[in-house]
Design an enzyme around this catalytic site. Sequence first.
Site, short mmCIF file in Angstrom:
data_model
loop_
_atom_site.label_atom_id
_atom_site.label_comp_id
_atom_site.label_asym_id
_atom_site.label_seq_id
_atom_site.Cartn_x
_atom_site.Cartn_y
_atom_site.Cartn_z
N SER A 276 6.54 27.17 -99.70
CA SER A 276 7.45 26.38 -100.54
C SER A 276 8.85 26.89 -100.23
CB SER A 276 7.13 26.58 -102.02
OG SER A 276 5.91 25.98 -102.34
N THR A 277 9.50 26.17 -99.34
CA THR A 277 10.82 26.66 -98.90
C THR A 277 11.84 26.65 -100.03
OG1 THR A 277 11.32 24.44 -98.10
CG2 THR A 277 10.52 26.02 -96.48
N CYS A 278 11.58 25.79 -101.06
CA CYS A 278 12.51 25.75 -102.19
C CYS A 278 12.56 27.11 -102.88
CB CYS A 278 12.08 24.73 -103.23
SG CYS A 278 11.38 23.24 -102.52
N PHE A 279 11.38 27.82 -102.88
CA PHE A 279 11.30 29.11 -103.57
C PHE A 279 11.19 30.28 -102.60
CE2 PHE A 279 9.23 25.80 -106.18
CZ PHE A 279 10.12 25.78 -107.24
#
Length: 1026
Positions: free
Chosen positions: A992-995
Amino acid sequence: MNMFSASQSSKAQFLDKARQAREERRELKERERAAVLVQALVRRFLCRCRLQREIRSEVEDFFGANESGSSKRSALSVFRIARKLLFVFNHKEDKERFEKLCRCILNSMDAENEPKVWYVSLALSKDLTLLWIKQIKDILWFCCEFLKQLKPDILQDSRLVNLHLTMLVTFTDTSTWKILRGKGETLRPAMNHICANIMGHLNQKGFYSVLQILLTNGLARSRPSLSKGSLTAIFSLALRPVVAAQFSDNLLRSFLIHIMSVPAIMTHLATLTPERLVVIESHELFRKFILFLSREAQCRDVCVCLEGSHTLCLLGNLVFLGSLNDKVLEEETAHFVGVLIHMLSYCQKYVSQKKSNLTHWHPVLGWFSQTVDYGLNESMPLLTKQLQHLWGVHMIRILFCDVLSKKLLENQEIAQLPTQPISPQNSLPMKNLFKRAFQKSASVRNILKPVGGKRVDSAEVQKVCSICVLYQTTLTTLTQIRLQILTGLTYLDDLLPKLWAFICELGPQGGLKLFLECLNNDTEESKRLLAMLMLFCDCSRHLITILDDIEVYEEQISFKLEELVTISSFLNSFVFKMIWDGIVENARGETLELFHSVHGWLMVLYERDCRRRFAPEDHWLRKDLKPSVLFQELDKDKKRAQLLLQYIPHVIPHKNRVLLFRNMVTKEKEKLGLVETSSASPHVTHITIRRSRMLEDGYEQLRQLSQNAMKGVIRVKFVNDLGVDEAGIDQDGVFKEFLEEIIKKVFDPALNLFKTTSGDERLYPSPTSYIHENYLQLFEFVGKMLGKAVYERYDGDISDLGLTLSYDEDVMGQLVCHELVPGGKTIPVTNENKISYIHLMAHFRMHTQIKSQTAALISGFRSIIKPEWIRMFSAPELQRLISGDNAEIDLEDLKKHTVYYGGFHGSHRVIIWLWDILGNDFSPEERAMFLKFVTSCSRPPLLGFAYLKPPFSIRCVEVSDDQDTGDTLGSVLRGFFTIRKKEPGGRLPTSSTCFNLLKLPNYSKKSILREKLRYAISMNTGFELS
């Protein structure tokens, strides 16, 4: 009563008639008187006309008979006919008769042993002497009047110019008078006296103005139209009064104003009649001119009479004379330098910084508050050549002899390198030959450092200061040939290091302390010392700018690298003190110019060091400046803190500047309401992007956004090639991926928005990018995307941006000719204009041709990022700010700042395998791909992984992503004790690149982990792979 009134009426009538009769008689008398007067005038006019006709007829007959050659006329008959002609003389009507008279007089002077024929013999006649003197004065002045109107470039006029000049030459000097030969020699003093009288009369009437007009008409043009004979005659005539008056101030003044101010006259003399230069030298005229002008009042008077343009012409002629008179130049250096400074300063008053209705373009001075006539314009190439002697090797050696006489080399043989000037055609090969031949020997030179010990009030220091003031004034006055001057001053490799050595010796401690003291003293001595520093900076900056890396780092031309370290340390301290002590805040005029000069040289060295190091680590930092103090002052809007950040941000550590930049961005986001707070959420812009049309969709949906919306939160929804929404929620991660992909696409040379240079493959805007519809809006969009990447701290994977630009003449298969100057395709490149050609070509390639594209790109970038934020960073630092750190990924740093979930911990078997695979099995490219897989960016954060937000984390997972509900107690325990629910060998790692989160199954073997991880990071299907 009626009878009384009737008698009164008849009386009035009678009186009225009497008055009318009187009036008529008066009018009659008036008409008669007028008629008599008119008749008298007419008779007088007719009589005069008849007399004039008779006289002119008589003159014609006289000259007609003279031309038939029956016999030579006596001087008396010539004198009498001349009197008659002069009595009726009219410039237009009698032009040809006057020419015949002049020829007749000159012929009489050529007769052999015939005293009665010689026109000048009448000067010996007691009765006629005074009348003859008056006649010859009138004749000679009429010659002058004709000379003013003649155009030497017309063949017929050039013959008449010779005729009238011969008259003037013959009767203003007795040397050609045959009457004085032999026994007549005793008469010479009396005759000389008569000549002096004639000369004085002509001077009074404006003789020098006549010669000036004639010289200007004949010389102020691209090709001179005066013959050798005419020029010799004019110059001889001009010199006669000066010599006769024994070089009196009055006549020297006239000669300087009217003759020496004719554009390039000395060059024309050297070309057409070099014998005249010998005469000038024999009279030591150059010395006399310099001494006359060295008195300030006299120099000002001459300059005021000439005004700007012609003062420059006088200056050019004096410099040219100086280049021919080494002895006088050496003996009168102080006076010569003083005169030139005064004259250049006077010209500077006319130099304007900008175009206006009151200014005119001058080819040497730039915008100028005085009209520049055709003749002056035509003469500019020659005038420029004259001025070039001032910064030519020969004159520099003479003027800077005190500096150049210093020994920088320990080896005596090297100190005796050839010093003869080399011809311009052979200069470069010869110069390089000597450089390479003595390269090894030169390495034994002492490294120059400030030592002090030389009194600044000594004659030697004052002389060198004056010369530096001269060249500094030259640079600020002759604005259009500034580069040419700097190139001349830097031609001698040893001038600048020796000038630095000279600066190092000044004052008690040498260098910095002395110049800082000068800033606070408003004395003339201080200004002159600062001018020396300014010249040193301007010249050194120019030199280092034009030298390539081999010449700077390997051959070490002019300066040793150790000296560049010392110099840059001096400059860094000087500029810092000027800013921090508040001098720059209130600086005006010369102080501001000095600051820009020193700062300019400092930044050239700093940028060179950024590109390729020559200075030690932390060399540019100021240890005495705490970043916290600077930041406090910035918060209080202190001017000195703002100026320091604007001009020398490099004195603060890079890490602190990045933090400051991010702090500025955060403050702006808070101000614009772009930060989540307890009471409000920022506005979110949603966009849907097809992967196959990423650039088109991104451009269409984002270009319409306002500036604040672009700075705000943007959420991306990817649609795959099948039209299905991709899995994954964008908490910045998807937008980061979109941003990196779109930036990659626009910089791809195949798109033809940008091209790459050959060799190092650096990007620059494509000159043919206009084939794209809305190409300028596309460039602005690219700028906005880069700005957004920097604004949000997304580090893209972009190589160097358009710093090195190129030029391609082949435009879409057609050869297009771009003229660098109007009519340029017809002007050949020569040795004289090759430097100018290089500058014009560079300007065209790097500015003109891609001006609109670059402007659009910068406009887009600046709509997101304020220019003052970026000024804190050098070009390589800005690239790192945009692209992230281009250093290798520091796995130890990443490991130190990693957080574990789901039962994983630092000692877990899978985690140990993971770090081992990353460190030992993966190549640097694969490590970058891994980083991109988990964070959407292939480069590490600029200040290390401590600044990765949110921190990198690894979670143990047992199920597919769509079933993943996060950590449960069972999963954590199983993960911690490495208990497997079932073998996850078929599943891939996900992220999860967002996190910045890596979801890692609890693999049973290291080889499976390596294989699955390699496969996962090499795929590029967004959020869908599991």
